[in-house]
Design a protein around this motif. Sequence first.
Motif, mmCIF file in Angstrom:
data_model
loop_
_atom_site.group_PDB
_atom_site.id
_atom_site.type_symbol
_atom_site.label_atom_id
_atom_site.label_comp_id
_atom_site.label_asym_id
_atom_site.label_seq_id
_atom_site.Cartn_x
_atom_site.Cartn_y
_atom_site.Cartn_z
ATOM 1 N N GLY A 57 -10.179 78.398 -49.187
ATOM 2 C CA GLY A 57 -10.095 79.119 -49.895
ATOM 3 C C GLY A 57 -8.651 79.856 -50.406
ATOM 4 N N ARG A 58 -7.804 80.112 -49.769
ATOM 5 C CA ARG A 58 -6.379 79.533 -50.332
ATOM 6 C C ARG A 58 -5.885 78.558 -50.527
ATOM 7 N N ALA A 59 -6.407 77.412 -50.217
ATOM 8 C CA ALA A 59 -5.963 75.937 -50.836
ATOM 9 C C ALA A 59 -6.283 75.966 -52.377
ATOM 10 N N LEU A 60 -8.090 76.123 -52.438
ATOM 11 C CA LEU A 60 -8.699 76.554 -53.351
ATOM 12 C C LEU A 60 -8.119 77.203 -54.723
ATOM 13 N N ASP A 61 -7.358 78.342 -54.159
ATOM 14 C CA ASP A 61 -6.202 79.311 -54.563
ATOM 15 C C ASP A 61 -5.186 78.756 -55.904
ATOM 16 N N LEU A 62 -4.796 77.010 -54.898
ATOM 17 C CA LEU A 62 -3.834 76.664 -56.143
ATOM 18 C C LEU A 62 -4.067 75.917 -57.108
ATOM 19 N N PHE A 63 -5.292 75.748 -57.178
ATOM 20 C CA PHE A 63 -6.285 75.002 -58.870
ATOM 21 C C PHE A 63 -6.572 75.622 -59.259
ATOM 22 N N GLY A 64 -7.250 77.051 -58.881
ATOM 23 C CA GLY A 64 -7.111 78.198 -59.988
ATOM 24 C C GLY A 64 -8.644 78.468 -59.970
ATOM 25 N N ILE A 65 -9.141 77.499 -58.483
ATOM 26 C CA ILE A 65 -10.710 78.109 -58.188
ATOM 27 C C ILE A 65 -10.994 79.279 -56.976
ATOM 28 N N GLU A 66 -11.321 80.273 -57.314
ATOM 29 C CA GLU A 66 -11.155 81.410 -56.433
ATOM 30 C C GLU A 66 -13.675 81.185 -55.791
ATOM 31 N N THR A 67 -12.887 81.442 -54.545
ATOM 32 C CA THR A 67 -13.667 81.577 -53.318
ATOM 33 C C THR A 67 -14.489 82.138 -52.746
ATOM 34 N N GLY A 68 -13.173 83.702 -53.251
ATOM 35 C CA GLY A 68 -14.308 85.007 -53.075
ATOM 36 C C GLY A 68 -13.524 85.465 -51.785
ATOM 37 N N ILE A 69 -12.435 84.144 -51.058
ATOM 38 C CA ILE A 69 -12.048 84.870 -49.411
ATOM 39 C C ILE A 69 -11.229 86.154 -50.066
ATOM 40 N N PRO A 70 -11.786 87.288 -48.710
ATOM 41 C CA PRO A 70 -10.851 88.688 -48.236
ATOM 42 C C PRO A 70 -9.250 88.393 -49.044
ATOM 43 N N ARG A 71 -8.704 89.299 -49.672
ATOM 44 C CA ARG A 71 -7.288 89.578 -49.706
ATOM 45 C C ARG A 71 -6.569 90.147 -49.152
ATOM 46 N N TRP A 72 -5.136 90.513 -49.682
ATOM 47 C CA TRP A 72 -4.431 91.396 -48.935
ATOM 48 C C TRP A 72 -4.485 92.516 -49.685
ATOM 49 N N THR A 73 -4.407 93.758 -49.006
ATOM 50 C CA THR A 73 -4.797 94.729 -49.950
ATOM 51 C C THR A 73 -3.050 95.857 -49.723
ATOM 52 N N GLY A 74 -1.880 94.333 -48.972
ATOM 53 C CA GLY A 74 -1.303 95.814 -48.260
ATOM 54 C C GLY A 74 -1.275 97.095 -47.493
ATOM 55 N N ARG A 75 -0.439 97.140 -46.754
ATOM 56 C CA ARG A 75 0.043 98.333 -45.452
ATOM 57 C C ARG A 75 -0.303 99.184 -45.262
ATOM 58 N N PRO A 76 -1.659 99.338 -44.240
ATOM 59 C CA PRO A 76 -2.429 100.986 -43.855
ATOM 60 C C PRO A 76 -1.047 101.688 -43.831
ATOM 61 N N ASP A 77 -1.218 102.875 -44.382
ATOM 62 C CA ASP A 77 -0.073 104.420 -43.942
ATOM 63 C C ASP A 77 -0.273 104.345 -42.843
ATOM 64 N N GLY A 78 1.350 104.870 -41.938
ATOM 65 C CA GLY A 78 1.216 105.151 -41.062
ATOM 66 C C GLY A 78 2.237 104.375 -40.252
#
Length: 194
Positions: free
Chosen positions: A173-194
């Motif tokens: 999915g990350r590799a296909l991102d590089l071609f502008g193809i979205e496969t619906g993989i989980p994305r990093w949303t930031g560090r949890p608080d704490g």
Amino acid sequence: MALTEPSRLVVAITGASGAQYGIHALTALRAFPDVETHLVMTRSARAVITAETGLSPADVADLADVRYSDNDLGATIASGSFRTDGMLVAPCSIKTLSGIANCYDDSLVIRAADVMLKERRRLVLLVRETPLRARHLELMSALTREGAVIMPPVPAFYPRPESVEDIVAHTVGRALDLFGIETGIPRWTGRPDG
């Protein structure tokens, strides 16, 4: 009035361990009927597919829209006049990396990759080797300077994979991102608080 060409992506599978990456890419791309897949497998890739998966090379070939022999240097993807959106080499062996870096176009995989670089199209290489020696790194650096994207299939653990297939799917999915193809993989949303 200009005719619209289909979106075309070349997928190459070489003889490094990890044929599952190329197979998963082809499978994922079947969900995008507007993307025409062009597959080339090396002789070593055919052996790896048989050894590492429950599939035959013919099964894998059936996943692509268009297939080529690695010996066919007259294939459409060997010419810059044949328009594509880029090429994914998954996995990419060190032999293939070296051939691309040194313009040693003795196979269709290497020639097609060379075309991507000369035409300034996206070339993504999932290089499968570890540990790396200095010359491996030099070849990767040289290809990066020429516009290739070197993407060793390093797993991400923030999506909390539960299987090898989850790891493969996220990397592809990350590799296909590089071609502008979205496969619906989980994305990093930031560090949890704490």
